[in-house]
Enzyme design. Structure first.
Site, short mmCIF file in Angstrom:
data_model
loop_
_atom_site.label_atom_id
_atom_site.label_comp_id
_atom_site.label_asym_id
_atom_site.label_seq_id
_atom_site.Cartn_x
_atom_site.Cartn_y
_atom_site.Cartn_z
N ASN A 161 0.81 -1.23 0.00
CA ASN A 161 0.00 0.00 0.00
C ASN A 161 0.84 1.28 0.00
O ASN A 161 0.39 2.32 -0.49
CB ASN A 161 -0.91 -0.03 1.25
CG ASN A 161 -1.54 1.32 1.55
OD1 ASN A 161 -2.47 1.75 0.88
ND2 ASN A 161 -1.02 2.00 2.56
N SER A 220 -4.64 2.57 -8.65
CA SER A 220 -5.35 3.86 -8.70
C SER A 220 -6.10 4.02 -10.03
O SER A 220 -5.67 3.48 -11.06
CB SER A 220 -4.32 4.98 -8.57
OG SER A 220 -4.89 6.21 -8.94
N TYR A 260 3.12 8.33 -12.07
CA TYR A 260 2.26 7.62 -11.11
C TYR A 260 1.31 6.67 -11.87
O TYR A 260 1.11 5.53 -11.48
CB TYR A 260 1.49 8.66 -10.31
CG TYR A 260 0.54 8.15 -9.26
CD1 TYR A 260 1.02 7.66 -8.04
CD2 TYR A 260 -0.84 8.17 -9.44
CE1 TYR A 260 0.15 7.21 -7.05
CE2 TYR A 260 -1.72 7.74 -8.46
CZ TYR A 260 -1.22 7.26 -7.26
OH TYR A 260 -2.09 6.83 -6.29
N ALA A 261 0.73 7.17 -12.97
CA ALA A 261 -0.22 6.36 -13.74
C ALA A 261 0.47 5.13 -14.32
O ALA A 261 -0.09 4.03 -14.29
CB ALA A 261 -0.83 7.21 -14.85
N LYS A 299 1.06 2.74 -11.44
CA LYS A 299 -0.16 2.13 -10.91
C LYS A 299 -0.80 1.15 -11.91
O LYS A 299 -1.56 0.28 -11.52
CB LYS A 299 -1.16 3.22 -10.49
CG LYS A 299 -0.76 3.94 -9.20
CD LYS A 299 -0.60 2.99 -8.02
CE LYS A 299 -0.57 3.68 -6.67
NZ LYS A 299 -0.26 2.77 -5.55
N ILE A 326 -9.95 9.10 -2.32
CA ILE A 326 -10.13 8.75 -0.91
C ILE A 326 -9.55 9.89 -0.09
O ILE A 326 -8.49 10.43 -0.41
CB ILE A 326 -9.40 7.41 -0.59
CG1 ILE A 326 -9.85 6.28 -1.54
CG2 ILE A 326 -9.63 7.03 0.88
CD1 ILE A 326 -11.30 5.89 -1.50
N1 LIG Z 1 -6.01 8.69 -1.42
C1 LIG Z 1 -6.42 8.35 -2.64
O1 LIG Z 1 -7.39 8.91 -3.15
C2 LIG Z 1 -5.72 7.28 -3.42
C3 LIG Z 1 -6.20 6.98 -4.69
C4 LIG Z 1 -5.60 5.97 -5.42
C5 LIG Z 1 -4.54 5.27 -4.88
N2 LIG Z 1 -4.08 5.59 -3.65
C6 LIG Z 1 -2.95 4.82 -3.13
O2 LIG Z 1 -3.23 4.36 -1.84
C7 LIG Z 1 -2.02 4.15 -1.13
C8 LIG Z 1 -2.10 4.79 0.23
O3 LIG Z 1 -2.18 6.21 0.07
P1 LIG Z 1 -2.98 7.16 1.09
O4 LIG Z 1 -3.98 7.90 0.28
O5 LIG Z 1 -3.44 6.42 2.27
O6 LIG Z 1 -1.82 8.22 1.43
P2 LIG Z 1 -1.16 8.65 2.83
O7 LIG Z 1 -0.13 9.63 2.48
O8 LIG Z 1 -2.22 9.02 3.80
O9 LIG Z 1 -0.49 7.29 3.36
C9 LIG Z 1 0.57 6.68 2.67
C10 LIG Z 1 1.60 6.17 3.66
O10 LIG Z 1 2.66 5.55 2.91
C11 LIG Z 1 3.88 5.89 3.52
N3 LIG Z 1 4.98 5.80 2.57
C12 LIG Z 1 5.18 6.56 1.46
N4 LIG Z 1 6.34 6.24 0.88
C13 LIG Z 1 6.88 5.24 1.62
C14 LIG Z 1 8.06 4.50 1.54
N5 LIG Z 1 8.96 4.73 0.57
N6 LIG Z 1 8.32 3.55 2.47
C15 LIG Z 1 7.42 3.32 3.46
N7 LIG Z 1 6.28 4.01 3.62
C16 LIG Z 1 6.01 4.96 2.70
C17 LIG Z 1 3.68 7.31 4.03
O11 LIG Z 1 4.60 7.65 5.07
C18 LIG Z 1 2.23 7.30 4.49
O12 LIG Z 1 2.12 7.04 5.89
C19 LIG Z 1 -0.90 4.70 -2.03
O13 LIG Z 1 -0.30 3.64 -2.74
C20 LIG Z 1 -1.66 5.60 -2.98
O14 LIG Z 1 -0.98 5.79 -4.19
C21 LIG Z 1 -4.65 6.57 -2.89
#
Ligand SMILES: NC(=O)c1ccc[n+]([C@@H]2O[C@H](COP(=O)([O-])OP(=O)(O)OC[C@H]3O[C@@H](n4cnc5c(N)ncnc54)[C@H](O)[C@@H]3O)[C@@H](O)[C@H]2O)c1
Length: 276
Positions: free
Chosen positions: A91, A154, A167-168, A171, A200
């Protein structure tokens, strides 16, 4: 009622915040022993404390998932603590946006590192504790224990998104990894699915103008979505709103459930209908 993840050991990366934190709490609430991993130790420790306070089991293993040595250390810590490994949730991630004519090589590679290379290395590190025991169980005619991988993708990957070519691409890449692993490990009963999120409500989707930042290799990266795009969410999303981290976690949970035993290679969209 017994928890739906009783006796399951799960590693969740990026579990210090947002979707990963909600997933860790949901899994632990259903009886899983959770390995909470994040590059930021402090929020990860807060998630561990919340799980324990609610009567669940968890440990924290802080570290940067893109450090080539970290995936093996993370798996070792999980095995040292809980002896087995059933669920791997890839994640951890972030965004580093730019239109293609302004995108640097560093930005490009950073996205592939965190969303593709790191999950690949973590899955490979888990081979002795996921693939090998499953193979042994198969050879000896035992019923295999439930084991699975859930990768986070995503709508930017599935549909493309202007300003996110790095990113795209990453993903969408994780979906290729997911389907390939479903085919390689299906013979051992190990499932591999992807969950696609749209908008989200985490720091990744806060208005960009708010200036949420992440620091990578000493460089400050602004996170978020342009406010103008966010204001269009009610029109773009059939459910008319962004999702909560808890609703996102429910999609990962669904894929991880032992009772989802015939679901593999699937790409589940948890988007409120965004992009359909
Ligand atoms: N929020 C959205 O709308 C959304 C949409 C599509 C995909 N995502 C994906 O969901 C996943 C979680 O994102 P989120 O929205 O909860 O974001 P967030 O920033 O709230 O949480 C992501 C967590 O990942 C950790 N992280 C980032 N890089 C890291 C690394 N190199 N090593 C260890 N930890 C690391 C961060 O410290 C953070 O705590 C991601 O992969 C993101 O791309 C999120």
């Amino acid at each position: 009622m017994a928890g739906l993840l009783e006796n399951q050991v799960a590693i969740i990366t990026g579990a210090g915040r947002g979707i990963g934190a909600a997933t860790a709490k949901l899994f632990a609430g259903h009886g899983a022993k959770v390995v909470v991993s994040d590059r930021d130790a402090e929020p990860a420790e807060a998630v561990e404390a919340a799980i324990k306070e609610a009567g669940g089991e968890a440990i924290v293993v802080p570290g940067d998932i893109t450090d080539p040595a970290f995936p093996e250390a993370l798996v070792k810590a999980a095995i040292d603590a809980y002896e087995k490994l059933h669920i791997l949730v890839n994640n951890a991630g972030y965004t580093w946006d730019a239109v293609i004519h302004k995108m640097t090589d560093q930005q490009w590679h950073a996205m592939l590192e965190v969303h593709n290379t790191a999950p690949f290395r973590l899955i490979r590190a888990a081979v002795p504790y996921m693939r090998e025991p499953a193979k042994q169980e198969k050879v000896s005619g035992q019923t295999p224990e439930p084991r699975c991988i859930v990768n986070v993708s995503s709508t930017s990957g599935v549909h493309g998104n202007a300003g996110q070519v790095n990113y795209a691409t990453a993903k969408m890449g994780i979906i290729g990894l997911t389907k390939t692993l479903a085919k390689e490990w299906g013979q051992f009963g190990i499932r591999c699915n992807a969950v696609v999120f749209g908008m989200i409500d985490t720091r990744l989707t806060k208005p960009k103008e708010q200036g949420e930042e992440i620091e990578v290799d000493g460089q400050k990266i602004t996170l978020g979505v342009p406010g103008a795009v966010l204001s269009m969410a009610p029109m773009l999303v059939p459910l008319g709103r962004t999702g909560t981290p808890e609703e996102a976690a429910a999609g990962i949970f669904l894929m991880a459930l032992p009772m989802s035993s015939y679901i593999t290679g699937h790409v589940l969209e948890v988007t409120g209908g965004f992009g359909i």
